[in-house]
Design an enzyme around this catalytic site. Sequence first.
Site, mmCIF file in Angstrom:
data_model
loop_
_atom_site.group_PDB
_atom_site.id
_atom_site.type_symbol
_atom_site.label_atom_id
_atom_site.label_comp_id
_atom_site.label_asym_id
_atom_site.label_seq_id
_atom_site.Cartn_x
_atom_site.Cartn_y
_atom_site.Cartn_z
ATOM 1 N N HIS A 1 43.786 39.073 45.373
ATOM 2 C CA HIS A 1 43.869 40.352 46.196
ATOM 3 C C HIS A 1 43.579 41.695 45.515
ATOM 4 C CE1 HIS A 1 46.623 42.597 49.170
ATOM 5 N NE2 HIS A 1 46.496 43.477 47.854
ATOM 6 N N GLU A 2 43.938 41.953 44.269
ATOM 7 C CA GLU A 2 42.870 43.159 43.942
ATOM 8 C C GLU A 2 41.413 43.468 43.922
ATOM 9 O OE1 GLU A 2 44.977 46.073 43.731
ATOM 10 O OE2 GLU A 2 46.653 44.554 44.210
ATOM 11 N N HIS B 1 39.812 44.707 47.588
ATOM 12 C CA HIS B 1 40.230 46.242 47.172
ATOM 13 C C HIS B 1 38.422 46.379 46.559
ATOM 14 C CE1 HIS B 1 43.041 46.272 49.569
ATOM 15 N NE2 HIS B 1 44.690 45.603 48.780
ATOM 16 N N HIS C 1 35.263 46.042 47.534
ATOM 17 C CA HIS C 1 35.403 47.235 49.293
ATOM 18 C C HIS C 1 35.014 48.301 48.780
ATOM 19 C CE1 HIS C 1 37.097 48.257 53.507
ATOM 20 N NE2 HIS C 1 35.918 47.658 53.062
#
Length: 613
Positions: free
Chosen positions: A389-390, A393, A396
Amino acid sequence: MAQALTREAIPEPYRWNLADLFPSPEDWEAERQALLAELPKLEALRGTLHQGPQQVLQVLQFADELDQRVSKLFAYALLARDEDTRVPEAAQRYEQAVALAVAAGRAGAWITPELLSFSDDELRAMLEAEPRLAPFRRAIEQAIRSRPHTRSAEVEELLAASAQMAQATGNAFHFLDNADITYGTVVDEDGSTVEVTKARYRLLLERRDRRVRQAAYEVFNAPYLAHQHTFAALLSGSVQRDAFYAYARRYPSALHAALEPENIPVELYSTLIQAVRDHLPVLYRYFALRKQVLGLDRLRMYDLVVPLVLMPPRRYTYDEAREIVLAALQPLGEDYVQALAEGLAARWVDVYETPGKRSGGYSLGVYGVHPYILLNWGETQRDVFTLAHEVGHAMHSLFSSRTQPHPTAEYTIFVAEVASTVNERLLTAALLERADDPQMRAALLTDSIETFRTTVYRQTMFAEFERWLHEVVERGEGVSADRLCRQYAELVAAYHGPDVEVDAQVAVEWSRIPHFYRAFYVYQYATGLIAATALADAIRAGEPGARERYLTFLSSGSAKDSLDLLRDAGVDLLASETYERAFGVFAQEVTALESALRTLGLLPADGLSSEAH
């Protein structure tokens, strides 16, 4: 290694490298002082924009340069503080960084109002006359968009002065919910007495002993039942605040005020709710499956998260997890995976828990440097998903900062969870491909289904409740605790179907949702996961151009409106096809879970009983 007691005991590769920001605290302080000396120069430029496009360019470039420098100072201060929140010097640096950010905002607060002293045609002509203004086109377009909702200088000053007062209801909720309420105790499965806390509540709901789950549920909800009238007054006050600011800004409603600044049509909100309601039958099917596996006549709310299958504990080292995640993200291509592998090796991540370190996990992008990721590694499968998940981010942020100029490098809140949840979907699919054991498959599928249920269905139920509540207040009707409970109970019944019992405890759940004090925020969790599910499905299917469009999305920051960026990536959140694809994946997972449970003998050979359907 996970048991290391101090940061010094953890090898350097597992600690992030803040020297990439500033070599030392002394260098940080020197830059802070230098920046403080620059802020009056920005303030001194007030009133100069009408000198022409070149002067506008000079001012915007100078303000943007200061903003970059402030962001870098703030990042260092935040990360250093979170390494060990007990260190007074780090805490002081963070407060200094906050004060600096406020001072910088004050120094440049005049720029947008002064830009709006030009007509729309003059601003557009300026963009054409000075090509070097291109990086600021989005900011100027957003200023033009905000013009109908920008009031006179006197009114704007009053609205700004009211901001702190307007937080009173939210602050009161925060302290009542987190400081003043206590929950009592329950007797656990082993006979020990356990004090119920927010952190322990979820764990208690996962107990196999239904008596423990019920006791925890009742003890946890008791304070909210007891204080429901106070919570109703606080929530009503918060919604009245939303209605006031919408009126002051000349929006038709608080919903318009929340969505229109980012050019999100109100139609999207209704589209989401209708799409979720249209696909409630597949959720009902999952609840029927859960009811039968647990051997219950009817589910209660405290039966919804207990695991359907028990898995032996499986521990993952961080190094193992890193390789699992890198392998799972192969569908995103060599450029993505290679850049991520290099970043993880270059000390982007602070891995292990140490005394005083901030809990949880997050990613922080720093333009011109690289992203940073905070973890507190616990060696569980959940930690593997947190890593995936991290890094979503982080990548991105990395791709956008590599491609975009600073003014458009930061992505919006609306799309913030797309990249992270695409990675989670890809990781789930990769783990399922490797899982031959039906027990492991059932556990993975249950986790994925629960993520979709709580992020799409549950958050959309919250969104529908928010819409109803704001409409009631905006019509001038009063809201009492009884009315809030009745409406919320009706929504819970509609969203959970015939196999789930609605009781007094869940009817008061509205009283403990902190996001309701940030108007119309939660719907973005649902739209983010729907978009991510559709994108990940297309990428894994190898659809022509799907990966390339997605990587372009990651590289686009906020160069376009959020909906346009997602459309370019291949998902239109105003079109039924996007929802059909996402809910189709969810339905496939429910079917696959049925199959795995049947193989394990937890369901009859022919699946669910006829009444379960």
